[in-house]
Design a protein around this motif. Structure first.
Motif, PDB file in Angstrom:
ATOM      1  N   MET A  80      -3.791  -0.516  -8.380  1.00  0.00           N
ATOM      2  CA  MET A  80      -5.231   0.114  -8.550  1.00  0.00           C
ATOM      3  C   MET A  80      -5.109   1.190  -7.510  1.00  0.00           C
ATOM      4  SD  MET A  80      -8.993  -1.597  -7.762  1.00  0.00           S
ATOM      5  CE  MET A  80     -10.386  -0.898  -8.186  1.00  0.00           C
ATOM      6  N   ASN A  81      -5.505   2.367  -8.146  1.00  0.00           N
ATOM      7  CA  ASN A  81      -5.654   3.586  -7.051  1.00  0.00           C
ATOM      8  C   ASN A  81      -7.115   4.019  -6.930  1.00  0.00           C
ATOM      9  OD1 ASN A  81      -6.184   5.067  -9.528  1.00  0.00           O
ATOM     10  ND2 ASN A  81      -5.106   6.764  -8.799  1.00  0.00           N
ATOM     11  N   LEU A  91       2.575  10.392 -13.334  1.00  0.00           N
ATOM     12  CA  LEU A  91       1.998   9.308 -12.794  1.00  0.00           C
ATOM     13  C   LEU A  91       2.432   9.181 -11.436  1.00  0.00           C
ATOM     14  CD1 LEU A  91       2.368   6.693 -15.588  1.00  0.00           C
ATOM     15  CD2 LEU A  91       0.070   7.587 -14.724  1.00  0.00           C
ATOM     16  N   GLN A  92       3.682   9.453 -11.338  1.00  0.00           N
ATOM     17  CA  GLN A  92       4.367   9.485  -9.880  1.00  0.00           C
ATOM     18  C   GLN A  92       3.674  10.420  -8.971  1.00  0.00           C
ATOM     19  OE1 GLN A  92       8.564  10.360 -10.044  1.00  0.00           O
ATOM     20  NE2 GLN A  92       9.133   8.727  -8.355  1.00  0.00           N
ATOM     21  N   VAL A  93       3.459  11.546  -9.388  1.00  0.00           N
ATOM     22  CA  VAL A  93       2.906  12.491  -8.533  1.00  0.00           C
ATOM     23  C   VAL A  93       1.190  12.150  -8.358  1.00  0.00           C
ATOM     24  CG1 VAL A  93       1.953  14.908  -8.518  1.00  0.00           C
ATOM     25  CG2 VAL A  93       4.270  14.344  -9.042  1.00  0.00           C
ATOM     26  N   ALA A  94       0.537  11.480  -9.391  1.00  0.00           N
ATOM     27  CA  ALA A  94      -0.665  11.179  -9.276  1.00  0.00           C
ATOM     28  C   ALA A  94      -0.800  10.045  -8.074  1.00  0.00           C
ATOM     29  CB  ALA A  94      -1.046  10.414 -10.709  1.00  0.00           C
ATOM     30  N   MET A  95      -0.011   9.025  -8.220  1.00  0.00           N
ATOM     31  CA  MET A  95       0.166   8.211  -7.249  1.00  0.00           C
ATOM     32  C   MET A  95       0.201   8.675  -5.634  1.00  0.00           C
ATOM     33  SD  MET A  95      -0.670   5.473  -8.811  1.00  0.00           S
ATOM     34  CE  MET A  95      -1.487   6.311 -10.197  1.00  0.00           C
ATOM     35  N   GLN A  96       1.159   9.570  -5.782  1.00  0.00           N
ATOM     36  CA  GLN A  96       1.388   9.837  -4.414  1.00  0.00           C
ATOM     37  C   GLN A  96       0.228  10.734  -3.878  1.00  0.00           C
ATOM     38  OE1 GLN A  96       4.907  12.460  -4.927  1.00  0.00           O
ATOM     39  NE2 GLN A  96       6.261  10.524  -4.947  1.00  0.00           N
ATOM     40  N   THR A 137       0.664  -0.940   0.191  1.00  0.00           N
ATOM     41  CA  THR A 137       0.161   0.144   0.117  1.00  0.00           C
ATOM     42  C   THR A 137       0.798   1.335   0.003  1.00  0.00           C
ATOM     43  OG1 THR A 137      -0.181  -0.041   2.467  1.00  0.00           O
ATOM     44  CG2 THR A 137      -1.866  -1.081   1.109  1.00  0.00           C
ATOM     45  N   ASP A 138       2.266   1.196  -0.117  1.00  0.00           N
ATOM     46  CA  ASP A 138       3.035   2.026  -0.263  1.00  0.00           C
ATOM     47  C   ASP A 138       2.795   2.916  -1.533  1.00  0.00           C
ATOM     48  OD1 ASP A 138       5.156   4.168  -0.465  1.00  0.00           O
ATOM     49  OD2 ASP A 138       6.671   2.650  -0.391  1.00  0.00           O
ATOM     50  N   SER A 149      -2.908  10.262  -4.622  1.00  0.00           N
ATOM     51  CA  SER A 149      -4.326   9.518  -4.684  1.00  0.00           C
ATOM     52  C   SER A 149      -4.527   9.349  -3.115  1.00  0.00           C
ATOM     53  CB  SER A 149      -3.875   8.122  -5.197  1.00  0.00           C
ATOM     54  OG  SER A 149      -3.732   8.144  -6.640  1.00  0.00           O
ATOM     55  N   HIS A 150      -5.820   9.134  -2.886  1.00  0.00           N
ATOM     56  CA  HIS A 150      -6.264   8.741  -1.646  1.00  0.00           C
ATOM     57  C   HIS A 150      -5.608   7.347  -1.018  1.00  0.00           C
ATOM     58  CE1 HIS A 150      -9.230   7.716   1.645  1.00  0.00           C
ATOM     59  NE2 HIS A 150      -9.148   9.137   1.910  1.00  0.00           N
ATOM     60  N   SER A 151      -5.481   6.445  -2.018  1.00  0.00           N
ATOM     61  CA  SER A 151      -4.942   5.200  -1.625  1.00  0.00           C
ATOM     62  C   SER A 151      -4.429   4.503  -2.877  1.00  0.00           C
ATOM     63  CB  SER A 151      -5.644   4.266  -0.737  1.00  0.00           C
ATOM     64  OG  SER A 151      -6.819   3.848  -1.616  1.00  0.00           O
ATOM     65  N   VAL A 152      -3.679   3.649  -2.813  1.00  0.00           N
ATOM     66  CA  VAL A 152      -3.173   2.742  -3.939  1.00  0.00           C
ATOM     67  C   VAL A 152      -2.797   1.444  -3.288  1.00  0.00           C
ATOM     68  CG1 VAL A 152      -1.137   2.450  -5.696  1.00  0.00           C
ATOM     69  CG2 VAL A 152      -1.725   4.739  -4.931  1.00  0.00           C
TER      70      VAL A 152
END
Length: 135
Positions: A58-59, A35-40, A8-9, A42-45
């Protein structure tokens, strides 16, 4: 037998994201830093790993109470049809079980997969976009 580890990191190497997104032919893979910023942000990944290789993720974008929107779900083609996507979905649905609305937009070819995961096709609703990305 292959061991897949789920994590979940939300901190990913841009190259890992790029390789995964391009493996499924998504144009967003051309923007690995974004994409790196988008994952950071995100509410969760939830991500899936085979050794050091990112093989799925999945995010969720969410208000944390009422609505969870699942934006990305992808599994590297070499790892598809092994239950990884279903496990990613199950973990996200568990995490957001208290949310009254769980939403995603599926490509037509993937609707059956999502129906098997518990989603239903909305009637009387049409997704609308303003985007420069094709996938």
């Amino acid at each position: 037998m292959m061991t897949i580890r789920f994590a979940t990191d939300q901190h990913f190497q841009a190259a890992d994201l790029q390789a995964l997104f391009l493996s499924v032919g998504w144009s967003s893979g051309q923007y690995p830093q974004s994409l790196q910023v988008a994952m950071q942000n995100s509410h969760s990944v939830v991500s899936a790993w085979h050794g050091q290789r990112l093989v799925g993720l999945m995010n969720a974008l969410s208000d944390g109470a009422m609505t969870a929107y699942f934006h990305y779900l992808l599994v590297h083609p070499d790892y598809q049809h092994q239950g990884i996507g279903r496990k990613l979905v199950a973990q996200m649905l568990e995490r957001y079980q208290a949310c009254a609305r769980k939403v995603l937009i599926a490509y037509d070819a993937e609707i059956g997969f999502y129906q098997h995961c518990g989603f239903v096709v909305g009637t009387g609703k049409t997704p609308l976009f303003v985007t420069t990305l094709t996938t």
